[in-house]
Design a protein around this motif. Structure first.
Motif, PDB file in Angstrom:
ATOM      1  N   PRO A  11     -14.216  28.166 -18.876  1.00  0.00           N
ATOM      2  CA  PRO A  11     -14.615  29.039 -19.981  1.00  0.00           C
ATOM      3  C   PRO A  11     -15.369  28.309 -21.094  1.00  0.00           C
ATOM      4  CG  PRO A  11     -12.246  28.681 -19.988  1.00  0.00           C
ATOM      5  CD  PRO A  11     -12.772  28.051 -18.742  1.00  0.00           C
ATOM      6  N   ASP A  12     -15.203  26.987 -21.179  1.00  0.00           N
ATOM      7  CA  ASP A  12     -15.884  26.211 -22.210  1.00  0.00           C
ATOM      8  C   ASP A  12     -17.279  25.762 -21.791  1.00  0.00           C
ATOM      9  OD1 ASP A  12     -13.628  26.396 -23.869  1.00  0.00           O
ATOM     10  OD2 ASP A  12     -12.718  24.643 -22.889  1.00  0.00           O
ATOM     11  N   ARG A  13     -17.633  25.966 -20.526  1.00  0.00           N
ATOM     12  CA  ARG A  13     -18.928  25.530 -19.994  1.00  0.00           C
ATOM     13  C   ARG A  13     -19.515  26.641 -19.139  1.00  0.00           C
ATOM     14  NH1 ARG A  13     -18.984  19.489 -19.730  1.00  0.00           N
ATOM     15  NH2 ARG A  13     -17.096  18.851 -20.791  1.00  0.00           N
ATOM     16  N   PRO A  14     -20.173  27.597 -19.738  1.00  0.00           N
ATOM     17  CA  PRO A  14     -20.727  28.717 -18.972  1.00  0.00           C
ATOM     18  C   PRO A  14     -21.623  28.226 -17.829  1.00  0.00           C
ATOM     19  CG  PRO A  14     -20.902  29.130 -21.320  1.00  0.00           C
ATOM     20  CD  PRO A  14     -20.442  27.705 -21.172  1.00  0.00           C
ATOM     21  N   GLY A  15     -21.426  28.811 -16.652  1.00  0.00           N
ATOM     22  CA  GLY A  15     -22.216  28.447 -15.478  1.00  0.00           C
ATOM     23  C   GLY A  15     -21.608  27.330 -14.654  1.00  0.00           C
ATOM     24  N   TRP A  16     -20.621  26.639 -15.192  1.00  0.00           N
ATOM     25  CA  TRP A  16     -19.984  25.521 -14.496  1.00  0.00           C
ATOM     26  C   TRP A  16     -18.609  25.939 -13.992  1.00  0.00           C
ATOM     27  CZ3 TRP A  16     -22.358  20.961 -13.471  1.00  0.00           C
ATOM     28  CH2 TRP A  16     -23.519  20.664 -14.179  1.00  0.00           C
ATOM     29  N   MET A  17     -18.231  25.359 -12.852  1.00  0.00           N
ATOM     30  CA  MET A  17     -16.899  25.540 -12.286  1.00  0.00           C
ATOM     31  C   MET A  17     -16.154  24.217 -12.430  1.00  0.00           C
ATOM     32  SD  MET A  17     -17.148  28.644 -11.089  1.00  0.00           S
ATOM     33  CE  MET A  17     -16.034  28.992  -9.764  1.00  0.00           C
ATOM     34  N   ARG A  18     -14.884  24.290 -12.751  1.00  0.00           N
ATOM     35  CA  ARG A  18     -14.048  23.090 -12.826  1.00  0.00           C
ATOM     36  C   ARG A  18     -13.623  22.727 -11.412  1.00  0.00           C
ATOM     37  NH1 ARG A  18     -10.670  20.692 -16.840  1.00  0.00           N
ATOM     38  NH2 ARG A  18     -10.260  18.671 -15.908  1.00  0.00           N
ATOM     39  N   TRP A  19     -13.668  21.446 -11.063  1.00  0.00           N
ATOM     40  CA  TRP A  19     -13.320  20.960  -9.720  1.00  0.00           C
ATOM     41  C   TRP A  19     -12.338  19.815  -9.869  1.00  0.00           C
ATOM     42  CZ3 TRP A  19     -14.974  22.489  -4.867  1.00  0.00           C
ATOM     43  CH2 TRP A  19     -14.643  21.637  -3.802  1.00  0.00           C
TER      44      TRP A  19
END
Length: 153
Positions: A11-19
């Motif tokens: 949610p803090d990095r639009p467009g990115w997924m946490r892995w």
């Protein structure tokens, strides 16, 4: 995604997924948090934010940390392209050319693309970039884990 990975929107990095691996006591955790994105052109970007632990005495990112990120990025790319559905794979080769220094404290992106995929192998290539500058170019081959016998056609 297999249950071994925590994977979802950041949610803090639009467009990115946490892995992340769910088991934080594995080697992959030495890089710290990772974020991934599959671009419209099919290139998968794996981002780290190298800190003191990943640095060398010159305050550059240690080459071993960069190669760790590259190796992980090969497998993230394979998973996001649907090639690793049945478990882990194996790195068969990884060739790298360091062309610059990565700096501690700035995001470091491994950008990976699939060159070719066969039934058992996946050939990939990419660049590690930081602040618009290329740090490393690489190619790699991974062997995919076959499906369990009862699932094969």
């Amino acid at each position: 995604m297999p249950d071994d990975f925590a994977f979802g929107p950041d949610p803090d990095r639009p467009g990115w997924m946490r892995w992340a691996l769910r088991e934080q006591n594995r080697y992959n955790s030495t890089l710290g948090p990772m974020w991934v994105m599959k671009r419209d052109d099919g290139i998968v970007v794996v981002r780290t934010e190298p800190g003191h632990l990943q640095g060398n005495l010159a305050n550059n990112v240690h080459g071993g940390a960069i190669l760790t990120q590259v190796d992980i990025a090969l497998f993230v790319c394979a998973r996001l392209h649907g090639a690793l559905r049945h478990g882990p794979g194996v790195t068969l080769d990884l060739n790298s050319h360091f062309v610059g220094a990565g700096k501690v404290g700035l995001p470091l992106d491994a950008e990976v693309e699939v060159i070719r995929e066969t039934g058992r192998l996946m050939f990939l290539r990419g660049l590690v970039v930081q602040a618009g500058e290329t740090v490393c170019a690489f190619t790699g081959t991974i062997r995919k884990t076959p499906a369990p016998r009862e699932q094969r056609n």
